[in-house]
Design an enzyme around this catalytic site. Structure first.
Site, PDB file in Angstrom:
ATOM      1  N   LYS A  79       0.842  -1.201   0.000  1.00  0.00           N
ATOM      2  CA  LYS A  79       0.000   0.000   0.000  1.00  0.00           C
ATOM      3  C   LYS A  79       0.871   1.243   0.000  1.00  0.00           C
ATOM      4  O   LYS A  79       1.938   1.259   0.625  1.00  0.00           O
ATOM      5  CB  LYS A  79      -0.901  -0.032   1.250  1.00  0.00           C
ATOM      6  N   SER A 154      -9.726   1.608   2.995  1.00  0.00           N
ATOM      7  CA  SER A 154      -8.893   2.416   2.143  1.00  0.00           C
ATOM      8  C   SER A 154      -7.825   1.648   1.369  1.00  0.00           C
ATOM      9  O   SER A 154      -7.265   2.179   0.420  1.00  0.00           O
ATOM     10  CB  SER A 154      -8.194   3.481   2.991  1.00  0.00           C
ATOM     11  N   SER A 178      -9.763  -0.869   7.214  1.00  0.00           N
ATOM     12  CA  SER A 178      -9.264  -0.648   5.854  1.00  0.00           C
ATOM     13  C   SER A 178      -8.594  -1.837   5.192  1.00  0.00           C
ATOM     14  O   SER A 178      -8.256  -1.770   4.021  1.00  0.00           O
ATOM     15  CB  SER A 178      -8.296   0.537   5.833  1.00  0.00           C
TER      16      SER A 178
END
Ligand SMILES: [Mg+2]
Ligand SMILES: [Zn+2]
Lengths: 484, 100, 480
Positions: A79, A154, A178
């Site tokens: 990420k 997210s 997330s």
């Protein structure tokens, strides 16, 4: 797709023995990414050359019988809020568009130390604020199961990368769900480790007391592998725990018969989406069929979770995001004096949701409102944690079962105009972050039957109970016909 | 709690933020909606409850006072939007009250 | 002061003498090239996290104990949020709710007696970087070497009533912290910075007036000046019926005036909240006891000990223990040279003067205890006189070296080999039989005086009269 037929555990084993070429394994994912990602948008950066070079080096080592590591030759998508030396770390934000850290996050270093290879950086909601990845300033990420829908967020990019077969493993980050929520929406296994289990060093902070790096994989075993690799005390993170890390792989296949699983009634409320409820009820039946004992329990302060979560997360975020000032890195809007430079840099650099949260967080910390909002939220948080302690410590439950998300993957724009509705996506996940405990989302019965949109079963465990949570997830996965 | 323009403006000043032209009302409405939602915390009896501000399960482990090499200066400065030699460069500082 | 009384409290920031910074392993060092002592943590790079320097906590405990404070069993860090280009994270990590040390009392010498001030608290925090203002470039340059340097902030109760009390407090505080090794307290390098806050009220009144805070006072002298100016400014305001506003003022040393800062003060709201990156710190009582036990001798105790063991006068002892460095050096010399009376006069008269003339300090000088002992031994043996002692001392301070060698080089040739003097004496005595006869006839003084004069002349003025006399008398006696 050849690589994705193999578990990462198996691949690492074959590669280290020289029975599988790391270059072939890594190329398989890279080729997939290069051909498919234009339609998905999972990656912000693909580090093709470095990944292939690392794979080639692994193969040379294997040929000499000195290839090592639990992740030997296995590529990992990371990420974009987790720092990898020499690769951009934009956090999905314009304000960090050109920022390139010269240091690795602890988790990334541990992956490299075990022979893992960073494949690239994945898209995300700006600074991890969101539940659909629609808040990225750098592009859209589509759900590989249905490209007209969001992948969740997210960590949407990481979830999409694994779901599309563009990476076998991915790192995400959790603040309120997330990793688990996008895992659920993309049909993956997603683990949120206990707070302090994985070092946060190199994870760009959103809300420090809630943030934790989490892991995505297609199966539980692979998740146990990478979660084990990145866990453990790091002197660079004072909140990381000195508790030893058990071998997550060893008890994975053990039976769940006799385990006591609680079902918090607040997590299956009246008005819960019918598909979500049906999927969840069937999941509970599956576990009962495996010999687990289930019982209804109560987490009486569930009603306060989202409120406490948003007050605490935004308060910390308002402070954590103060460093984006155009002085040392990131975007700068030139102006004749520092104060104007700061304000226009931040106004142009941050997107709407980030601004909203900074404003809210600044407000709840400001004098005159601090006690009414911030202190109250911290106290509510203590009560929320106590609810879980009562279940695990007082009443002796091994884990709790809930749906991961109140909804399946939704369409783009569906919740984008109503921040509160978006916040409610976290309603089943955020309590775990507030309490600092662990939870796993594992694919459950899809919405509307087979072929429908993925849904997840959430298995919540007490602090440092990752082995139990993974074991339950694995038993459920096996019963669902997942990899044997 | 009803928020007004002055409150938002003072928060914006503290946060060194500005809002796009014409969007003030939209932000205000969203903030009001969220604040209304979190009002629910007001109904809790929190008498005697200790606030939970850190999620770590063990106390801090202290670092020994042993020097390690600092970063290479070029690495530190590489991302700087503006620099002057080995310094970060910023525009004039007009407001002195912000300093420590 | 015309019926008005000033009420002053003082906030002092002191840089701690650690090897590394407060929250990272970068060196805590003054004067390095810009941005060379910087890492992701102290430059506030995304993803970096603080970790607490144990030595900084220890020094904080030592400072707290020396100031008579209670040390917290559980202490924690908070964030103080504000923007400034030299503050990399947009917040300073400090201690707000639970300071490391609090509620102390500090007794210090004042005008021949003593005064006691209440210490509200002493807490740990990190320093900011430095902005170098550049008018030509219409901007500022930021150097982060100082960012993250550990500080202890010491806050007093509003116990001071005169500028003299404040400077006496600061001098004593500086001395104390240097003594116990907490800080260098070097005001020029900014390792000690003080910010007094001032209000005034009618004498006899109990309630406190509105206070102002003064920044940018960079020497003890300017503290007193700034307080006097601020007192006058507030008095003029109140006497003309105005109100003092609570604000921060900047001391302008060149203009000798306090002036308001530019900017909007009312916008200040630091939004302190618990630092989530650092769990609270537990300070075991055993750690506090260990720190107390290993704390170096404090100034008062040292003074008393010097009086006791060397028989020094109170005044002399106070001067010799003014700094730990000075006292340490004195004691090292005393171990090598037994005449402590002479030693102390050398320190208080010559050494202070020489250091002052050479514009240096003991640490900056090349002087060592062996050289001092050697120097005074030469004097004691009569090889050199008092003025020459001072002359050689100056060179020792400047360049170091061996005192005997310096004396020889400088032609203070009293330093001669006994053998050389002996042969000259023998020669002169042989050449002057009439004087030897005089000596025999008991006109010794005249005879000796004359012979010594000739000996010294013969040696080019470089003979030590005492040595010459001793040898001569021996020579003469042997001929009687
Ligand atoms: Mg301070
Ligand atoms: Zn550093």
């Amino acid at each position: 797709m050849s690589g994705s037929l193999l578990t990462a555990v198996k691949a690492a084993e074959l590669i280290s023995r020289g029975d599988l070429k790391a270059v072939d394994y890594v190329s398989g994912f890279l080729d997939e990414a290069l051909s498919r990602d234009s339609g998905i948008g999972a990656f912000l950066t693909i580090d093709r050359e470095a990944a292939l070079e690392a794979a080639a080096e692994t193969d040379r080592a294997a040929a000499q019988g000195r290839a090592r590591g639990r992740l030997c030759g296995v590529p990992v998508a990371v990420k974009d809020n987790i720092c990898c030396r020499g690769l951009p770390a934009t956090c999905g934000s314009r304000i960090l568009k050109d920022f390139v850290p010269f240091y690795d996050a602890c988790a990334v270093r541990r992956i490299r130390d075990e022979g893992g290879i960073v494949l690239g950086k994945t898209n995300m909601d700006e600074f991890a604020m969101g539940s659909s990845t629609e808040n990225s300033a750098l592009g859209v990420t589509r759900n590989p199961r249905d490209p007209s829908r969001v992948p969740g967020g997210s960590s949407g990019g990481s979830a999409a990368a694994v779901a599309a077969g563009m990476a076998p493993l991915a790192l995400g980050s959790e603040t309120g769900g997330s990793v688990r929520q996008p895992a659920s929406l993309c049909g993956l296994v997603g683990l949120k480790p206990t707070y302090g289990r994985v070092s946060r060093y190199g994870l760009v902070a959103y809300a420090s007391s809630l943030d934790q790096i989490g892991t995505f994989s297609a199966c539980v075993e692979d998740n146990a592998l990478i979660a084990g690799v990145i866990s453990g005390r790091d002197p660079m993170d004072s909140t990381s725990s000195p508790a030893p890390v058990p071998d997550y792989m060893s008890g994975l296949e053990d039976s769940v018969a006799g385990m006591r699983l609680g079902i918090p009634r607040e997590y299956v409320p009246e008005g819960l989406d019918a598909e979500v409820r049906r999927s969840f009820d069937r999941a509970v039946e599956v576990l009962e069929g495996l010999g687990a004992e289930t019982a209804e329990v109560s987490l009486p302060h569930t009603k306060y979770v989202i409120s406490a979560y948003y007050v605490i997360a935004t308060a910390e975020a308002s402070s954590n995001l103060a460093r984006y000032d155009g002085v040392r890195y990131g975007l700068r809007r030139e102006a004749s004096d520092v104060a104007s430079m700061l304000t226009s840099t931040r106004m142009d650099g941050f997107g709407a949701e980030v601004k909203r949260r900074i404003i809210l967080g600044t407000f709840v910390l400001s004098s005159g409102y601090y006690d009414a909002y911030y202190t109250r939220a911290l106290k509510a948080r203590a009560l929320i944690r106590r609810d879980f302690e009562d279940c695990f410590d007082r009443d002796g439950f091994d884990a709790l079962l809930t749906p991961t998300s109140p909804v399946a993957a939704f369409r783009f724009g569906e919740k984008a105009d109503d921040p509160l509705e978006m916040y409610l996506c976290d309603v089943f996940t955020a309590a775990v972050n507030l309490a600092g405990i662990t939870a796993l989302s594992v694919p459950s019965f899809p919405a509307g039957g087979s072929g429908g949109l993925p849904l997840g079963l959430q298995v919540i465990g007490g602090a440092f109970r990752e082995p139990e949570v993974l074991r339950i997830g694995r038993a459920f996965e096996k019963a669902m016909g997942g990899r044997a | 709690m009803k928020i007004d323009d002055a409150l938002i403006e003072s928060v914006l000043r503290l946060a060194r933020l500005d809002l796009p032209r014409g969007e003030f009302e939209k932000y205000k409405a969203h903030l009001q909606q969220i604040l209304d939602y979190v009002e629910v915390l007001g109904e809790l009896d929190l008498e005697g409850v200790a606030p939970m501000s850190c999620a770590a399960s063990s106390p801090a482990v202290l670092r020994a006072d042993a020097e390690a090499e600092s970063a290479a200066r070029e690495d530190v400065l590489a991302n700087a939007p503006a620099r002057a030699g080995a310094f970060f460069k910023v525009p004039r500082i007009l407001d002195q009250t912000e300093g420590s | 002061m015309s019926g008005w009384e000033m009420v002053v409290g003082v906030e002092v920031h002191v840089q701690l003498k650690t090897r590394t910074k407060m929250f990272c392993a970068c060196a805590n060092r003054f004067g390095a090239p810009p941005n060379s002592l910087v890492c992701p943590i102290c430059s506030g790079m995304p993803g970096s996290l603080p970790s607490v320097n144990m030595r900084a906590v220890e020094l904080g405990i030592a400072a707290g104990l020396a100031l008579g404070c209670a040390i917290a069993e559980k202490t924690s860090f908070d964030r103080k949020n504000y923007f400034y280009p030299d503050m990399p994270k947009g917040y300073q990590i400090t201690q707000y709710d639970r300071p490391l040390a609090s509620r102390g009392r500090f007794r210090f010498p004042l005008e021949g007696g003593f005064m006691e001030a209440g210490i509200t608290r002493a807490h740990l925090e990190e320093d900011s970087g430095k902005n170098v203002h550049d008018a030509a470039a219409r901007g500022s340059f930021v150097d982060l070497n100082r960012a993250g340097v550990p500080l202890v902030e010491i806050v007093t109760d509003p116990d001071f009533r005169t500028p003299g009390q404040v400077s006496a407090y600061l001098a004593a505080l500086k001395q104390l912290l240097q003594y116990i090794g907490v800080s260098d307290c070097n005001m020029e390098q900014g390792s000690l910075r003080c910010e007094p806050n001032v209000s005034i009220r009618r004498a006899g009144e109990k309630a406190l007036g509105t206070k102002t805070e003064i920044k940018n006072v960079n020497s003890f002298k300017s503290v007193e000046k700034a307080l006097r100016c601020e007192f006058e400014r507030q008095r003029r305001i109140l006497e003309s019926g105005g109100r003092v506003i609570q604000e921060t003022l900047l001391w302008n040393d060149a203009e000798s005036a306090t002036e308001p800062m530019r900017g909007k003060e009312e916008a200040r709201d630091y939004r302190y909240f618990p630092e989530p990156d650092l769990p609270p710190l537990e300070i075991p009582g055993e750690w506090v006891e260990r720190t107390l036990a290993s704390m170096p001798e404090r100034p008062e105790a040292r003074r008393a000990r010097l009086i006791r063991s060397f028989g020094l006068k109170e005044y002399d002892a106070a001067l010799l223990t003014a700094s730990r460095e000075f006292a340490d050096f004195f004691e090292s010399c005393a171990a090598l040279f037994g005449n402590v009376r002479r030693l102390s006069s050398l320190f208080m008269v010559d050494l202070l003067a020489v250091l002052d003339e050479e514009k240096t300090s003991l640490a900056g000088s090349r002087l060592n205890p062996a050289a001092v002992a050697g120097l005074l031994s030469l004097e004691e043996e009569g090889e050199i006189n008092k003025n020459q002692v001072k002359e050689i001392l100056a060179e020792l301070v400047r360049a170091g070296g061996d005192p005997a060698e310096i004396a020889r080089r400088r032609g203070m040739a009293q330093v001669r080999d006994q053998g050389e003097i002996g042969s000259v004496v023998a020669r002169i005595v042989a050449e002057n039989p009439e004087s030897v006869a005089d000596y025999r006839e008991f006109r010794e003084n005249m005879a000796v005086g004359l012979l010594i004069g000739r000996i010294i002349r013969a040696m080019g003025g470089g003979a030590n009269p005492q040595a010459a006399r001793a040898l001569l008398e021996k020579e003469l006696k042997s001929r009687t």
